[in-house]
Write a protein that holds these residues in place. Sequence first.
Motif, short mmCIF file in Angstrom:
data_model
loop_
_atom_site.label_atom_id
_atom_site.label_comp_id
_atom_site.label_asym_id
_atom_site.label_seq_id
_atom_site.Cartn_x
_atom_site.Cartn_y
_atom_site.Cartn_z
N ALA A 41 31.79 40.68 21.19
CA ALA A 41 31.78 42.35 21.24
C ALA A 41 31.41 42.51 22.65
O ALA A 41 31.76 43.58 23.38
N LEU A 42 30.14 41.78 23.06
CA LEU A 42 29.80 42.13 24.41
C LEU A 42 30.76 41.62 25.47
O LEU A 42 30.92 42.35 26.66
N GLY A 43 31.50 40.43 25.13
CA GLY A 43 32.43 40.19 26.41
C GLY A 43 33.78 41.17 26.20
O GLY A 43 34.05 41.48 27.25
N GLN A 44 34.04 41.71 25.43
CA GLN A 44 35.03 42.75 25.33
C GLN A 44 34.45 43.88 25.83
O GLN A 44 35.21 44.64 26.82
N PHE A 45 33.53 44.55 25.68
CA PHE A 45 32.76 45.47 26.21
C PHE A 45 32.54 45.32 28.08
O PHE A 45 33.09 46.14 28.90
N GLY A 46 32.45 44.06 28.27
CA GLY A 46 32.19 43.71 29.52
C GLY A 46 33.54 43.74 30.41
O GLY A 46 33.67 44.24 31.39
N THR A 47 34.35 43.18 29.70
CA THR A 47 35.94 43.11 30.25
C THR A 47 36.40 44.59 30.33
O THR A 47 37.36 44.99 31.12
N GLU A 48 36.12 45.50 29.40
CA GLU A 48 36.52 46.92 29.46
C GLU A 48 36.02 47.55 30.58
O GLU A 48 36.82 48.54 31.15
N PHE A 49 34.82 47.44 31.01
CA PHE A 49 34.29 48.30 32.00
C PHE A 49 34.17 47.49 33.36
O PHE A 49 33.72 47.94 34.32
#
Length: 183
Positions: A41-49
């Motif tokens: 989830a943190l990786g997804q948030f990181g790539t999103e922003f």
Amino acid sequence: MQGLLETLFGNGRNVIRDTAEVFRVNAEQDAVREAMAQQAALGQFGTEFRVADRGWFDRLMDALNRIPRPAMALGTMGLFVAAMVDPVWFAARMAGIALVPEPLWWLLGAIVSFYFGARHQAKGQEFQREIAVTMAAVPQVVQTVHDVEALRGGAQVNADAREPEVFEASGDNAALNDWRKAS
């Protein structure tokens, strides 16, 4: 005895542990799964922003652009604290500011206005680009929702036609005919 132990614990397995895990979750494995899910989830948030095409200079400038507003707010609150702690020192500084000529105040106002105006415009344009990308994805989302709703209604989605096909029940199904008569 050795044969029994070999049967229970041989080849790297543990029959007792494996049997217990049927009734109770392995806490260690559960913690590993939770950590992996949180990391994903943190990786997804990181790539999103993250913006992929920004270099170190752009990131540095973006970081520097974040300084003035908090500095101005904290500086203003600091002036209030200074006025309460040492009113004489504060009065001397304000008397010095009173000597600043009016054209210099106008210049400072123009600089601050252009800085915040330009930043507002840049952020607004970035927001509009994000909205345009989102709006471009709307037809695909609408089609996906349409396909899902068609499946809920008993239809099957035909990938080629992109329209749901409703299968008609043939009259030779005895169970279905009995059910229709009963209702």
